[in-house]
Design an enzyme around this catalytic site. Sequence first.
Site, PDB file in Angstrom:
ATOM      1  N   GLY A 488     -46.388  86.629   3.760  1.00 13.68           N
ATOM      2  CA  GLY A 488     -46.305  86.986   2.361  1.00 13.68           C
ATOM      3  C   GLY A 488     -46.608  86.025   1.619  1.00 13.68           C
ATOM      4  N   ASP A 489     -45.698  85.655   0.653  1.00  9.90           N
ATOM      5  CA  ASP A 489     -45.810  84.382  -0.355  1.00  9.90           C
ATOM      6  C   ASP A 489     -44.888  83.245   0.059  1.00  9.90           C
ATOM      7  OD1 ASP A 489     -43.511  85.640  -1.018  1.00  9.90           O
ATOM      8  OD2 ASP A 489     -43.987  85.342  -3.061  1.00  9.90           O
TER       9      ASP A 489
END
Length: 574
Positions: A488-489
Amino acid sequence: MMRFGIAFKLGCLMALFGMLPTGLAGYYIYSSSREMLLHAAERDLLTSVQVLGRNLHGSLRTISLDAAVLTNGPQVHELGQIKDPGELSHAQDDLAQVFRAMLLAHPDYMQIRLISATNHGLELVRQDRDGPSIVRVEGDDLQEKGHYAYVFETLRLAPGEVRISPIVINHEQGAHSGLGKPTLHVSTPVADETGKVFALLVINVDLDQLFSQLQSDLPKEYQVYLSNRWGDLLIHPDHRRTFGFDQGRRLFLQDEFPEVARLLTETGPSNLISRSVEQGQQDRLVAAFVRLSHNDASEPFVVLGLGQPQSHVLAQASRAGTNIAQIALLFSALALLAAFIASRALIRPLRSMTDAVELFSRERKISVLPPRDDELGVLAHRFHAMKHEILSQLDDLTCSRAAFEHLARHDPLTELPNRRLCFERLEQALVSARESGKKMALLFVDLDHFKEMNDQYGHRFGDLVLQAVAKLLTSASDNADCVARLGGDEFVIFFSDVTDPQKIVTLLEKLHQCFQLPLFIDGHRVQIHASMGVSLFPRDGDDIGALIQHADHAMYKAKSAGRNRYSYDVLEEE
């Protein structure tokens, strides 16, 4: 009475000796090539199925993370706080839009639901996939699901835990596209601010669609097999053989591949190579299998396999066998003619070629034969070209395995080390730090409002943002031992030898300043902010899990303080 002269006898003898070594060498090369190709295909299959298994684990982790993201979203928590029925309907509409966006982003998701922990498991919000459309089910069409295992077993879990159900055929009425398909349920409890579970979130996953995505990069001749812990077929090239237990009959993987029975015992090997027994000799399958376990799954383990027809693997060996037979016949004719002219000159090059073939078969070395302009030179050239082709194919297989290994250890989007490689390097650094008494620092970086940016500009833009952030972290942290993307981030940076913790604070300030500068991505001027947390070894933990957890908590502390900042309380104590 006619007597045959010595020339004729020598010619016949030389012809015999010319054909015999050539035939034996050709048969030996052909047999060696068959076994070599089979073993290479088996190793390639085993590597591929291990990569496929890791990708499957990664997909399940992604689904679990999606469930956690939805559970922790403001729309879900808002539902737990609303008492007014009018406001409840508005909050359900907002959450339904979030579910719809998630279904659009993941074609393998068939259904997302929020189910109440009371009222016999009444569905509160539900979005179904119906062919190419996303359909919201509401009002009187919402159903009570409290009697399903994925509901009452999930409600026994603590908030934050995820349950992955066994793979079954979906018989729930009203499931639209999911009805009658193999599926698994990924579910997690939802708690309010007091920690009381008031609902659960369930994601239905289309197993066929999930494996179609995972299988897209595999060669088309590869066939996928999947069974549960008893060996019941869940995925098979012949769909009529799957889920026999759901139709009152049992069809087992170990009936087709007997050696798989060893994988069905937890004390057996974790992977093996097997060949099928139901087909004929030419139609037999070569397959590799691995046993996959998952901590969050209700199923203790499943068996995943990849197979391909043995005839496809041996097609190249068959062509080589034809060439060898043709060469042997040609050489026999030449040997018969040449024996009467110069038997001694003929024996020497034949022996050289035989030695060269045996050397290649034994040590895979290509020896250079003296150049000739006659038929024997053509024969030597053919052998030489064939050996180069075999070595080239072996090199290609080695490169393929290296590519699979690189793919398994690096993030394909940012080219940074992925979670697995990061944890391997971190574990090595921890072992060294324990022995030497050195201090380590781990930085946890999480982008702020990344999901909103993804929703506003699209996933392609989000990928460009992640690539830009990866370059920023790598360039700004030039002395780091590892800069990795966990998923993800989320990014991680760690230093294996920290003599002065204040340097970590300086790096945090540098990264914070970098995140204050706007980025120009795909024609857009965007402002990317991040929240960061830090943990130190040995103060904050002695293993990877403790260090990650502490850094994660510090990062969330920074988010709670208003985002776009970092938390380094532990460093100040230093």
